[in-house]
Scaffold this active site. Sequence first.
Site, PDB file in Angstrom:
ATOM      1  N   ASP A  30       0.859  -1.188   0.000  1.00 31.61           N
ATOM      2  CA  ASP A  30       0.000   0.000   0.000  1.00 31.61           C
ATOM      3  C   ASP A  30       0.892   1.234   0.000  1.00 31.61           C
ATOM      4  O   ASP A  30       1.950   1.235   0.635  1.00 31.61           O
ATOM      5  CB  ASP A  30      -0.903  -0.008   1.245  1.00 31.61           C
ATOM      6  CG  ASP A  30      -2.163   0.822   1.035  1.00 31.61           C
ATOM      7  OD1 ASP A  30      -3.255   0.229   1.027  1.00 31.61           O
ATOM      8  OD2 ASP A  30      -2.046   2.054   0.866  1.00 31.61           O
ATOM      9  N   PHE A 153     -17.224 -10.746  -3.375  1.00 32.26           N
ATOM     10  CA  PHE A 153     -18.594 -10.639  -2.857  1.00 32.26           C
ATOM     11  C   PHE A 153     -18.554 -10.602  -1.329  1.00 32.26           C
ATOM     12  O   PHE A 153     -19.393 -11.181  -0.657  1.00 32.26           O
ATOM     13  CB  PHE A 153     -19.442 -11.815  -3.367  1.00 32.26           C
ATOM     14  CG  PHE A 153     -19.491 -11.896  -4.871  1.00 32.26           C
ATOM     15  CD1 PHE A 153     -20.369 -11.095  -5.587  1.00 32.26           C
ATOM     16  CD2 PHE A 153     -18.630 -12.737  -5.575  1.00 32.26           C
ATOM     17  CE1 PHE A 153     -20.407 -11.141  -6.977  1.00 32.26           C
ATOM     18  CE2 PHE A 153     -18.657 -12.790  -6.969  1.00 32.26           C
ATOM     19  CZ  PHE A 153     -19.544 -11.990  -7.674  1.00 32.26           C
ATOM     20  N   CYS A 278     -21.047   0.042  -0.907  1.00 34.07           N
ATOM     21  CA  CYS A 278     -21.295  -0.791  -2.083  1.00 34.07           C
ATOM     22  C   CYS A 278     -22.678  -0.587  -2.669  1.00 34.07           C
ATOM     23  O   CYS A 278     -22.815  -0.194  -3.822  1.00 34.07           O
ATOM     24  CB  CYS A 278     -21.094  -2.245  -1.716  1.00 34.07           C
ATOM     25  SG  CYS A 278     -21.567  -3.276  -3.053  1.00 34.07           S
ATOM     26  N   LYS A 338     -24.120  -1.394   9.305  1.00 32.55           N
ATOM     27  CA  LYS A 338     -24.633  -2.727   9.625  1.00 32.55           C
ATOM     28  C   LYS A 338     -23.849  -3.238  10.829  1.00 32.55           C
ATOM     29  O   LYS A 338     -22.802  -2.664  11.166  1.00 32.55           O
ATOM     30  CB  LYS A 338     -24.509  -3.676   8.423  1.00 32.55           C
ATOM     31  CG  LYS A 338     -23.075  -3.917   7.996  1.00 32.55           C
ATOM     32  CD  LYS A 338     -22.987  -4.840   6.809  1.00 32.55           C
ATOM     33  CE  LYS A 338     -23.284  -6.276   7.185  1.00 32.55           C
ATOM     34  NZ  LYS A 338     -22.886  -7.239   6.172  1.00 32.55           N
TER      35      LYS A 338
HETATM   36  C1  UGA Z   1     -22.636  -6.040   0.056  1.00 35.61           C
HETATM   37  C2  UGA Z   1     -22.889  -7.378  -0.632  1.00 35.61           C
HETATM   38  O1  UGA Z   1     -23.775  -8.168   0.176  1.00 35.61           O
HETATM   39  C3  UGA Z   1     -21.569  -8.125  -0.856  1.00 35.61           C
HETATM   40  O2  UGA Z   1     -21.832  -9.311  -1.593  1.00 35.61           O
HETATM   41  C4  UGA Z   1     -20.606  -7.220  -1.641  1.00 35.61           C
HETATM   42  O3  UGA Z   1     -19.365  -7.840  -1.846  1.00 35.61           O
HETATM   43  C5  UGA Z   1     -20.394  -5.941  -0.885  1.00 35.61           C
HETATM   44  O4  UGA Z   1     -21.664  -5.287  -0.670  1.00 35.61           O
HETATM   45  C6  UGA Z   1     -19.474  -5.025  -1.648  1.00 35.61           C
HETATM   46  O5  UGA Z   1     -19.520  -5.026  -2.879  1.00 35.61           O
HETATM   47  O6  UGA Z   1     -18.718  -4.320  -1.037  1.00 35.61           O
HETATM   48  P1  UGA Z   1     -22.243  -5.220   2.550  1.00 35.61           P
HETATM   49  O7  UGA Z   1     -22.550  -3.871   1.972  1.00 35.61           O
HETATM   50  O8  UGA Z   1     -21.035  -5.380   3.377  1.00 35.61           O
HETATM   51  O9  UGA Z   1     -22.138  -6.300   1.357  1.00 35.61           O
HETATM   52  O10 UGA Z   1     -23.459  -5.676   3.492  1.00 35.61           O
HETATM   53  P2  UGA Z   1     -24.876  -6.357   3.261  1.00 35.61           P
HETATM   54  O11 UGA Z   1     -25.010  -7.441   4.231  1.00 35.61           O
HETATM   55  O12 UGA Z   1     -25.110  -6.684   1.840  1.00 35.61           O
HETATM   56  O13 UGA Z   1     -25.872  -5.181   3.705  1.00 35.61           O
HETATM   57  C7  UGA Z   1     -25.965  -3.955   2.983  1.00 35.61           C
HETATM   58  C8  UGA Z   1     -27.000  -3.044   3.617  1.00 35.61           C
HETATM   59  O14 UGA Z   1     -28.315  -3.544   3.407  1.00 35.61           O
HETATM   60  C9  UGA Z   1     -26.855  -2.898   5.149  1.00 35.61           C
HETATM   61  O15 UGA Z   1     -27.035  -1.548   5.496  1.00 35.61           O
HETATM   62  C10 UGA Z   1     -27.971  -3.750   5.710  1.00 35.61           C
HETATM   63  O16 UGA Z   1     -28.426  -3.274   6.949  1.00 35.61           O
HETATM   64  C11 UGA Z   1     -29.045  -3.566   4.621  1.00 35.61           C
HETATM   65  N1  UGA Z   1     -29.992  -4.683   4.566  1.00 35.61           N
HETATM   66  C12 UGA Z   1     -29.584  -5.931   4.221  1.00 35.61           C
HETATM   67  C13 UGA Z   1     -31.329  -4.452   4.852  1.00 35.61           C
HETATM   68  O17 UGA Z   1     -31.741  -3.315   5.164  1.00 35.61           O
HETATM   69  N2  UGA Z   1     -32.212  -5.499   4.785  1.00 35.61           N
HETATM   70  C14 UGA Z   1     -31.840  -6.742   4.449  1.00 35.61           C
HETATM   71  O18 UGA Z   1     -32.706  -7.649   4.407  1.00 35.61           O
HETATM   72  C15 UGA Z   1     -30.483  -6.973   4.169  1.00 35.61           C
END
Ligand code: UGA
Length: 447
Positions: A30, A153, A278, A338
Amino acid sequence: MRVAVIGTGHVGLVVAACLAHVGHDVVGMDDDAPTIAQLSRGEMPLYEPALAPLVASSRAAGRLALTTDLRAAIRGRQVAFICVSTPVLPDGRPDLSAVEATARRIAAAEPRDLLIVEKSTGPTNTAAWIERTLAIYGGPGAREVEVASSPEFLRRGSAVHDCLHPDRLVVGVKSARAAQRLRDLYAPILEGRIACPFHEPCVAAVPPPFVATSFQCAELIKHASDAFLAMKVSFINAVADFCERVGADVLQVAEGIGLDPRIGPSFLQAGLGFGGSCFAKDTLAFLRLAEEQGVDLGLVREAHQINRRRVQVAVEKLRRALWVLRGKRIGLLGLAFKPHTDDVREAPALALAARLIQEGAEVVGYDPQAGGAARAALPSLSLADDPYSLAQGAESLVLVTEWPEFLALDWGRLKQGMRRPVMLDGRNALDREKLVAEGFEYLGMGR
Ligand code: UGA
């Protein structure tokens, strides 16, 4: 194999530590000298469950070196991952200057027999552009250099598990040789024989499928997956609003929908909506890039608009419960976008806090990991040391991030300190009956 990982942010560090954990000889590079110094001292620049012990054990085993020297990092390596950041430009498009600069620097180092793998989330054609950049800027000594795309992912909060036990490994390649090199690299993961330190005991031992496809398909699989998940969340949030109007409970509706295997139960939790760089950033970039190609992804745009309105829905609920917000103390349980992360990028908590502060409310927040980051992003936000001091004198609490420790609080003790026991469950994660029995005025999202 001998691997270089360029960029030791969240993705790069997880990839570097996991590849070292499965037995490869990895160097993490980095340009940010303080980050490399911090890691070299055994300190973590970010919070991600299970990552610190993985970095420490890989370092102790001599399989994870660290450097700020790109030329030295790629010397003698078979694979080099590009994991530099792709922030969003004011017009919504991704800023790929760090990817381009990295490709140019790799080219200038005249690598030999190197597979350069794009891991940074870039639009379709990023891998093709890296290839072109190498051809333009590569010196006469550069030989047998190939490019591949291997989208990640990884979710914040379970990235180590997702890296070691992925649902699928997608690679975009132009030759059988490149595909084979990546198959060899990922072999321990593909064979499902690596113990995951994230769960005790490890749960996901099903070997993942290996999908070898073109650059464009690999890049689109990444974008379309995220966009689809964002749409799913926004869909259930729109249904949640409908549930409230007609006296239905979105939890029961989501359960009923999710039992259809064509739909599935995940990503149907209604609430304050999605945050994180993301879904917010990369899906917007996807939208802009589609527009540039003359393709209207109106569904994705609508998912964003629905998501943006979630904070307003919560503010209106608070206003209905408290009448006037000015001068009232409102406590936010959770600030990270989250649970299990200290990341506050695009966090609903920040948007909600900013709105409430604008209305004259006194907003206090507490988060097990993200307090400092939230305060840095929104200096007018006050922080409490724990949930109980957060509740002192509050007219309402809002559960913004469903950290497990918030689901098992001593509700009686919490209520005692509050001026008025209004609980807005922004994630529908709390036990409504229990809270009502304790004397709380419970407000859900779509219930
Ligand atoms: C997401 C994707 O799930 C990953 O596959 C991907 O690699 C990543 O983005 C990325 O490209 O960086 P992430 O953003 O870490 O992962 O977290 P998630 O679990 O997907 O949640 C995203 C948001 O959606 C959170 O704020 C969560 O609270 C919200 N969420 C999720 C909801 O409001 N309801 C749900 O049912 C699920």
